[in-house]
Scaffold this motif. Structure first.
Motif, PDB file in Angstrom:
ATOM      1  N   GLY A   1       0.794  -1.221   0.000  1.00  0.00           N
ATOM      2  CA  GLY A   1       0.000   0.000   0.000  1.00  0.00           C
ATOM      3  C   GLY A   1       0.825   1.270   0.000  1.00  0.00           C
ATOM      4  O   GLY A   1       0.448   2.276   0.604  1.00  0.00           O
ATOM      5  N   ARG A   2       1.943   1.252  -0.718  1.00  0.00           N
ATOM      6  CA  ARG A   2       2.809   2.427  -0.757  1.00  0.00           C
ATOM      7  C   ARG A   2       2.490   3.285  -1.976  1.00  0.00           C
ATOM      8  O   ARG A   2       1.988   2.800  -2.991  1.00  0.00           O
ATOM      9  CB  ARG A   2       4.274   1.999  -0.756  1.00  0.00           C
ATOM     10  CG  ARG A   2       4.606   1.144   0.467  1.00  0.00           C
ATOM     11  CD  ARG A   2       6.043   0.738   0.529  1.00  0.00           C
ATOM     12  NE  ARG A   2       6.919   1.864   0.828  1.00  0.00           N
ATOM     13  CZ  ARG A   2       8.234   1.730   1.034  1.00  0.00           C
ATOM     14  NH1 ARG A   2       8.805   0.539   0.977  1.00  0.00           N
ATOM     15  NH2 ARG A   2       8.975   2.783   1.290  1.00  0.00           N
ATOM     16  N   ASN A   3       2.785   4.559  -1.864  1.00  0.00           N
ATOM     17  CA  ASN A   3       2.507   5.515  -2.932  1.00  0.00           C
ATOM     18  C   ASN A   3       3.669   5.496  -3.923  1.00  0.00           C
ATOM     19  O   ASN A   3       4.706   6.117  -3.700  1.00  0.00           O
ATOM     20  CB  ASN A   3       2.340   6.917  -2.342  1.00  0.00           C
ATOM     21  CG  ASN A   3       2.005   7.958  -3.402  1.00  0.00           C
ATOM     22  OD1 ASN A   3       2.050   7.681  -4.601  1.00  0.00           O
ATOM     23  ND2 ASN A   3       1.679   9.164  -2.971  1.00  0.00           N
ATOM     24  N   VAL A   4       3.481   4.800  -5.042  1.00  0.00           N
ATOM     25  CA  VAL A   4       4.570   4.644  -6.003  1.00  0.00           C
ATOM     26  C   VAL A   4       4.670   5.829  -6.959  1.00  0.00           C
ATOM     27  O   VAL A   4       5.436   5.783  -7.931  1.00  0.00           O
ATOM     28  CB  VAL A   4       4.442   3.328  -6.797  1.00  0.00           C
ATOM     29  CG1 VAL A   4       4.552   2.129  -5.863  1.00  0.00           C
ATOM     30  CG2 VAL A   4       3.133   3.271  -7.583  1.00  0.00           C
ATOM     31  N   ALA A   5       3.912   6.882  -6.686  1.00  0.00           N
ATOM     32  CA  ALA A   5       4.070   8.136  -7.437  1.00  0.00           C
ATOM     33  C   ALA A   5       4.833   9.160  -6.601  1.00  0.00           C
ATOM     34  O   ALA A   5       4.964  10.314  -7.015  1.00  0.00           O
ATOM     35  CB  ALA A   5       2.705   8.698  -7.829  1.00  0.00           C
ATOM     36  N   ASP A   6       5.344   8.727  -5.477  1.00  0.00           N
ATOM     37  CA  ASP A   6       6.087   9.612  -4.581  1.00  0.00           C
ATOM     38  C   ASP A   6       7.588   9.397  -4.781  1.00  0.00           C
ATOM     39  O   ASP A   6       8.077   8.266  -4.609  1.00  0.00           O
ATOM     40  CB  ASP A   6       5.710   9.318  -3.129  1.00  0.00           C
ATOM     41  CG  ASP A   6       6.545  10.119  -2.155  1.00  0.00           C
ATOM     42  OD1 ASP A   6       6.588  11.353  -2.275  1.00  0.00           O
ATOM     43  OD2 ASP A   6       7.183   9.498  -1.272  1.00  0.00           O
ATOM     44  N   PRO A   7       8.343  10.442  -5.142  1.00  0.00           N
ATOM     45  CA  PRO A   7       9.781  10.281  -5.393  1.00  0.00           C
ATOM     46  C   PRO A   7      10.548   9.708  -4.204  1.00  0.00           C
ATOM     47  O   PRO A   7      11.474   8.908  -4.389  1.00  0.00           O
ATOM     48  CB  PRO A   7      10.247  11.709  -5.721  1.00  0.00           C
ATOM     49  CG  PRO A   7       9.019  12.390  -6.232  1.00  0.00           C
ATOM     50  CD  PRO A   7       7.887  11.809  -5.434  1.00  0.00           C
ATOM     51  N   ASP A   8      10.172  10.087  -2.996  1.00  0.00           N
ATOM     52  CA  ASP A   8      10.866   9.572  -1.814  1.00  0.00           C
ATOM     53  C   ASP A   8      10.630   8.070  -1.655  1.00  0.00           C
ATOM     54  O   ASP A   8      11.544   7.324  -1.290  1.00  0.00           O
ATOM     55  CB  ASP A   8      10.407  10.313  -0.555  1.00  0.00           C
ATOM     56  CG  ASP A   8      10.930  11.746  -0.498  1.00  0.00           C
ATOM     57  OD1 ASP A   8      11.982  12.016  -1.115  1.00  0.00           O
ATOM     58  OD2 ASP A   8      10.290  12.591   0.133  1.00  0.00           O
ATOM     59  N   THR A   9       9.404   7.641  -1.931  1.00  0.00           N
ATOM     60  CA  THR A   9       9.103   6.209  -1.866  1.00  0.00           C
ATOM     61  C   THR A   9       9.926   5.444  -2.891  1.00  0.00           C
ATOM     62  O   THR A   9      10.520   4.398  -2.582  1.00  0.00           O
ATOM     63  CB  THR A   9       7.605   5.954  -2.122  1.00  0.00           C
ATOM     64  OG1 THR A   9       6.845   6.575  -1.089  1.00  0.00           O
ATOM     65  CG2 THR A   9       7.298   4.462  -2.156  1.00  0.00           C
ATOM     66  N   LEU A  10       9.987   5.969  -4.104  1.00  0.00           N
ATOM     67  CA  LEU A  10      10.759   5.306  -5.158  1.00  0.00           C
ATOM     68  C   LEU A  10      12.255   5.308  -4.828  1.00  0.00           C
ATOM     69  O   LEU A  10      12.963   4.343  -5.131  1.00  0.00           O
ATOM     70  CB  LEU A  10      10.502   5.980  -6.503  1.00  0.00           C
ATOM     71  CG  LEU A  10       9.070   5.827  -7.034  1.00  0.00           C
ATOM     72  CD1 LEU A  10       8.850   6.679  -8.276  1.00  0.00           C
ATOM     73  CD2 LEU A  10       8.765   4.353  -7.344  1.00  0.00           C
TER      74      LEU A  10
END
Length: 231
Positions: A129-138
């Protein structure tokens, strides 16, 4: 032998299809001689992130059904995923535009880690359930793969690899891709959808045999053995 796969991160059948292909590859004796390339495809290039919106609500909105019906449909999809060993948690899924994630996958490909990155992003989306449109997450996901977090962030702050994503999508249109996953084997055979692993193995064997035909005996007759005993 080359295998190209058009898919999207938010496509559940793309993850299921990946597992089914991997099951086939485990039985394919020439798997180490394959080159697998993941191609970008956006199911909805206009997708906008709506804070707080669940994937159940998004599905209901797009299908014209109730949220409960959307939840039931996602539950059925989760069951299909479990059959190939995947744990989808649709209650956690964060619906987002996947363009940034596709650019991330192209960056990972430059470091020889595209397949691992594809797996990691899919798991982050469908299971964690992570936000894969978030640069920090990527950047965090990239670090797990051995990429430099600062490089990932810096790259995603520019338009780097945007052209590569668009080129993949252009190629998809040229060959008539209308849905994903879409598998192309050696630019010769195509398989559309998350087909059973048996079908993937059949295609792999067929393409390999055509590429590496066995010597044919055109005629038989008198012959000598290697030691001359039959002469």
């Amino acid at each position: 032998m080359q295998v190209e796969i058009w898919s999207d991160i938010m496509c559940p059948f793309c993850y299921i299809g990946k597992r089914r292909l991997e099951t086939a590859l485990a039985q394919f004796p020439h798997r180490d001689e394959l080159q697998i390339t993941w191609r970008s495809f956006e199911l909805d290039p206009t997708m906008q992130t709506t804070p707080g919106q669940s994937i159940h609500e998004l599905l209901a909105q797009r299908k014209g059904i109730s949220v409960e019906q959307g939840r039931q449909m996602n539950g059925q999809m989760a069951q299909i995923a479990r059959e190939v060993g995947l744990d989808f948690d649709f209650d956690k899924v964060v619906p987002v535009n996947t363009f940034l994630a596709h650019r991330f996958l192209h960056l990972a490909a430059q470091h020889g880690k595209q397949d691992a990155a594809k797996e990691r992003v899919l798991a982050a989306y469908f299971t964690e359930g992570r936000n894969v449109a978030d640069p920090d997450t990527l950047a965090e996901l990239g670090t797990e793969l051995g990429l430099d977090a600062a490089e990932v962030r810096a790259t995603l702050q520019t338009d780097a690899y945007a052209q590569e994503v668009r080129h993949d999508e252009y190629q998809a249109r040229q060959i008539g891709v209308r849905g994903v996953p879409y598998f192309v084997f050696d630019n010769k055979y195509a398989v559309s959808g998350a087909q059973p692993s048996e079908l993937f193995l059949e295609v792999l064997d067929k393409v390999w045999e055509e590429k590496h035909p066995a010597p044919q005996v055109l005629a038989s007759g008198d012959a000598c053995g290697l030691d001359g005993s039959d002469c």
